[in-house]
Design a protein around this motif. Structure first.
Motif, short mmCIF file in Angstrom:
data_model
loop_
_atom_site.label_atom_id
_atom_site.label_comp_id
_atom_site.label_asym_id
_atom_site.label_seq_id
_atom_site.Cartn_x
_atom_site.Cartn_y
_atom_site.Cartn_z
N GLN A 253 0.84 -1.20 0.00
CA GLN A 253 0.00 0.00 0.00
C GLN A 253 0.88 1.25 0.00
N TYR A 254 1.59 1.41 -1.09
CA TYR A 254 2.59 2.47 -1.23
C TYR A 254 2.32 3.21 -2.52
N PHE A 255 2.02 4.52 -2.42
CA PHE A 255 1.72 5.34 -3.59
C PHE A 255 2.87 6.27 -3.95
N GLY A 256 4.01 6.12 -3.31
CA GLY A 256 5.16 6.90 -3.72
C GLY A 256 5.69 7.81 -2.64
N THR A 257 6.85 8.38 -2.94
CA THR A 257 7.57 9.26 -2.03
C THR A 257 7.60 10.67 -2.61
N PRO A 258 7.09 11.66 -1.88
CA PRO A 258 7.10 13.03 -2.40
C PRO A 258 8.50 13.62 -2.39
N LEU A 259 8.84 14.36 -3.42
CA LEU A 259 10.12 15.05 -3.47
C LEU A 259 10.08 16.27 -2.55
N ILE A 260 11.23 16.64 -2.03
CA ILE A 260 11.36 17.84 -1.21
C ILE A 260 12.25 18.82 -1.95
N THR A 268 13.52 10.46 3.62
CA THR A 268 12.11 10.11 3.38
C THR A 268 11.94 8.88 2.49
N LYS A 269 13.01 8.31 1.96
CA LYS A 269 12.85 7.28 0.94
C LYS A 269 12.30 5.96 1.47
N ARG A 270 12.26 5.79 2.79
CA ARG A 270 11.63 4.59 3.35
C ARG A 270 10.33 4.94 4.07
N ARG A 271 9.88 6.17 3.96
CA ARG A 271 8.63 6.59 4.59
C ARG A 271 7.45 6.21 3.69
N ASN A 272 6.38 5.81 4.33
CA ASN A 272 5.12 5.54 3.63
C ASN A 272 4.10 6.56 4.13
N TYR A 273 3.67 7.44 3.24
CA TYR A 273 2.79 8.54 3.63
C TYR A 273 1.31 8.16 3.53
N ASN A 274 1.02 6.91 3.21
CA ASN A 274 -0.35 6.43 3.19
C ASN A 274 -0.86 6.26 4.63
N ASP A 403 4.59 16.55 9.18
CA ASP A 403 6.04 16.69 9.15
C ASP A 403 6.60 15.60 8.23
N PRO A 404 7.51 15.93 7.30
CA PRO A 404 8.01 14.92 6.37
C PRO A 404 8.70 13.74 7.04
N PHE A 405 9.23 13.94 8.26
CA PHE A 405 10.08 12.93 8.87
C PHE A 405 9.44 12.23 10.07
N ARG A 406 8.52 12.90 10.75
CA ARG A 406 7.86 12.31 11.92
C ARG A 406 6.38 12.67 11.85
N PHE A 407 5.53 11.66 11.71
CA PHE A 407 4.11 11.94 11.61
C PHE A 407 3.31 10.69 11.99
N ASP A 408 2.08 10.92 12.37
CA ASP A 408 1.13 9.85 12.63
C ASP A 408 0.42 9.54 11.32
#
Length: 726
Positions: A253-260, A268-274, A403-408
């Protein structure tokens, strides 16, 4: 998972394995377990995709490539899309929105331009999505026909056609097993068996289970693939094959990594923003019945009837963008607090799709006189597709900033609002013919035509204040009950073979693409009267087989023009079907085996894809490259079969730069990924493989989901597999 189907599959495999083990313990398998695969370009092996006349690539005036199933498994390719992108000129643009299966071929992209087939029967996409087949384990080979293929398979094939040919029942007893484990807690367990069941029956059965924790947070994936076939052949002239396939796929369930700030940030390359409770689940269930009858030495008949059921679910927060110093997202997805990631598009979608169809063709071969022979195929194709489409689009307004690095990650909001919105009924019928006139031993003239008629009906559901369905309403304007498309396509070509191992060819072919997806046709009153986009191709090339069949080479040059794109001259002018795009390029492939156990497979493409005339919303895209189209791509694979049961291999996949938007504002860099492997055979029937993916640990965008949202490829990973043949 459907417990009945799983139980049935297990029983089928158990019976198959029991049938493989004979009372005397004998086995017909004599090949070394490391001697798997063959040249990807067998010039003298008849293809099922390039023609219904049973022609070999040397006899065809078209570009046809084959990726062998054993080669796919030896290289360790994990998906059908990954495997087919080893073929010349094919790159993957798969993302969760299209079922991770969409491809780019010769400058044209997606399910509406690159047709996908299974055993020669086309799949009808829903909203640009196809999710079948799920696994390359039961693939015998994948054939790629590049360029317009509508004459053979109908609308939606201007870029090419991809045909997945599954393993078939045979008279040779075989049992294959594989178990692997590797990076990201990735596991694979698979088994396949086949052979005779008496004098007139034979079978094939396959099962494959995969799971992984993935390379991003909450990246778990899981899939099950079952397949089985039973063949009844009372004589050499007649056979009846019943085949069933089932796929249960829960992708990452991974739709991609947003560029900064326009760049990939290593943090951020191992973060899942879903969201935490995101879901993607696809179930495909397919049944086919194929009859083959050689009426005489000159006349044969084939008929395939099929049923396919696809049920797909998505619950995701899909789009992410970094808010720059100006407070705006670079892609235009709104504004917010600088330095945060904006998440939006809280989408719930369900496809309930059923396809029924029948395809038949009659082949007549005749001698017309001294030095003249003619082969003719006449056929028809009928299909019916029923779709119920559900979504929460009216309530999909959830968005936030994190926050790009720490979020719920949060949870999905709006699942209860996912309700049926409309249903469509699509019917298709077509008649086709293909003919080859052979003049002597060196010259062949080949042509064909297809007339196709598609009808789409759409009804929108009506709800009361309590959310209950009270009826349906016709969705098309001006009281129309349906939309009909009529298409006539044709091709003609010539082949000159000065020797049996060398051929020169040329071809002119036409094709049509729908404006979007046929089964989810728009209700827009302006576009209702539009036709399918039309295109044509001119192609010429040369093919050769050498080293006593151990080597092959192909070279092709082409130009494709597609007309009838939807365009709008100014923001206030009417929408018109006046746009045009084109591509021209060169494809080459080389494959050969040498003494000492060395083998090489290499291919590459260079093309120029452009919008020739395309203005929308007042923006002129003429001269731009269409999105998702790399203009250079190449594959290289080297293999060494050593002494003492040792095999080493290494491969390079190169994809050139492309753009994620038609305006060419957002450039996606090219990449080169190196894979490698080492195998050791303990016995002729037992081997262990060490497979290394992305050896140099390259960070790269395998594809994109929006302008600045990259779906990253698998990082350096190591898998160990144990394989057995019994």
């Amino acid at each position: 998972m459907n417990k009945y189907l799983l139980s049935s599959g297990i029983c089928l495999l158990s019976a198959a394995f029991a049938g493989t083990a004979q009372a005397d313990g004998s086995s017909d398998v004599t090949a070394d377990i490391l001697v798997i695969g063959r040249s990807d370009l067998g010039m003298k092996v008849a293809t099922e995709t390039g023609s219904r006349l049973g022609l070999t690539p040397l006899e065809l005036p078209a570009s046809i490539a084959t990726v062998d199933g054993d080669t796919i498994r030896a290289r360790g390719d994990l998906t059908v899309a990954e495997a087919v992108s080893r073929a010349p000129g094919v790159t993957t643009i798969g993302n969760p929105g299209n079922g991770n299966t969409a491809l780019s071929v010769r400058g044209f992209t997606g399910q509406s331009s690159v047709l996908q087939l299974v055993n020669g029967v086309r799949l009808f996409p829903t909203a640009g999505t196809i999710t079948f087949p799920t696994d390359p384990w039961n693939v015998e080979r994948i054939e790629v026909l590049s360029g317009p293929s509508s004459v053979l398979y109908g609308q939606g094939a201007l870029g090419g056609a991809i045909n997945v040919v599954t393993k078939k029942p045979s008279d040779r007893r075989e049992l294959d097993l594989e178990a692997s484990y590797g990076s990201q807690n990735t596991m694979h367990f698979a088994a396949g068996a086949g052979g005779p069941l008496g004098q007139v029956l034979s079978y094939r059965a396959d099962a494959s289970y995969r799971r992984s924790d993935g390379w991003v947070d909450r990246g778990r994936s899981e899939s099950l693939s079952l397949g089985g076939a039973l063949r009844f052949a009372p004589s050499d002239r007649f056979s009846l094959t019943l085949r069933g396939d089932y796929g249960d796929n829960k992708p990452m369930q991974y739709f991609g990594t947003p560029l900064i700030d326009g760049r990939l940030d290593p943090r951020t390359k191992r973060r899942n923003y879903n969201v935490r409770d995101a879901q993607m689940h696809y179930r495909d269930d397919r049944l086919t019945l194929t009859a083959q009858w050689a009426i005489s030495d000159a006349v044969s008949f084939t008929n395939t009837a099929y049923r396919l059921s696809s049920k797909r679910r998505w619950y995701n927060l899909e789009n992410y963008c970094w808010i720059g110093a100006t407070g705006e997202c670079p892609s235009g997805n709104g504004s917010g607090i600088p330095g945060l990631i904006r998440r939006l598009d809280n989408l719930g979608i369900v496809h309930d799709n059923r396809q029924l169809g029948d395809q038949a063709n009659l082949t007549i071969r005749s001698q017309l006189g001294s030095g003249l022979a003619n082969d003719l195929v006449l056929g028809f194709d009928v299909n019916a597709i029923k779709l119920t489409y559900s979504n929460n689009f009216a309530f999909a307004d959830q968005s936030d900033e994190v926050d790009p690095f720490r979020f719920d990650p949060g949870t999905f909001d709006g699942k209860a609002n996912r309700i049926p919105r409309y249903l469509t009924r699509t019917s298709e019928w077509s008649v086709f013919a293909e003919d080859r006139l052979k003049i002597g031993q060196q010259i062949s003239l080949i042509g064909g035509f297809r007339y196709e008629e598609d009808r789409v009906k759409r009804r929108n559901f009506i709800y009361d204040a309590g959310g209950n369905i009270t009826g349906q309403v016709n969705a098309f304007p001006n009281g129309a009950r349906q939309r009909k498309f009529e298409n006539f396509t044709w091709r003609v070509g010539a082949v000159y073979q000065p020797t049996p191992n060398l051929s020169f060819y040329g071809q002119y072919s036409t094709g049509v693409d729908p404006l979007g997806t046929l089964t989810t046709f728009t209700t827009n009153a302006t576009q209702f009267s539009f036709t399918n986009a039309k295109g044509d191709q001119v192609e010429a090339g040369v093919k050769a087989s050498f080293l006593d069949g151990k080597g092959s080479a192909t070279l092709a040059a082409y130009r494709i023009v597609k007309k009838g794109l939807v365009a709008q001259r100014t923001p206030t002018s009417p929408i018109e079907q006046i746009g045009q795009q084109s591509s021209k390029g060169i494809e080459a492939a080389l494959a050969f085996s040498l003494p000492g156990g060395f083998a090489l497979d290499a291919n590459g493409t260079i093309l120029k894809a452009r919008f020739d005339d395309y203005i929308t919303g007042g923006k002129d895209f003429a001269g731009n490259t269409p999105s998702d189209v790399p203009e250079t791509a190449a594959n290289l694979w080297l293999t060494w079969q050593g002494l003492g049961g040792l095999r080493a291999q290494a491969g390079l996949r190169y994809v050139g730069r492309r753009f994620s938007d038609n305006g060419n504002r957002f450039r996606v860099p090219g990449y080169a990924v190196v894979d490698a492997g080492l195998s050791y055979a303990f016995t002729p029937d037992l081997a262990v493989d060490l497979r290394v993916y992305n050896l140099l640990d390259k960070d790269y965008a395998a594809t994109t989901y929006s302008d600045q949202q990259w779906l990253l490829g698998r990082p350096r990973s190591v898998d160990v597999a144990l394989r057995a043949q019994i």
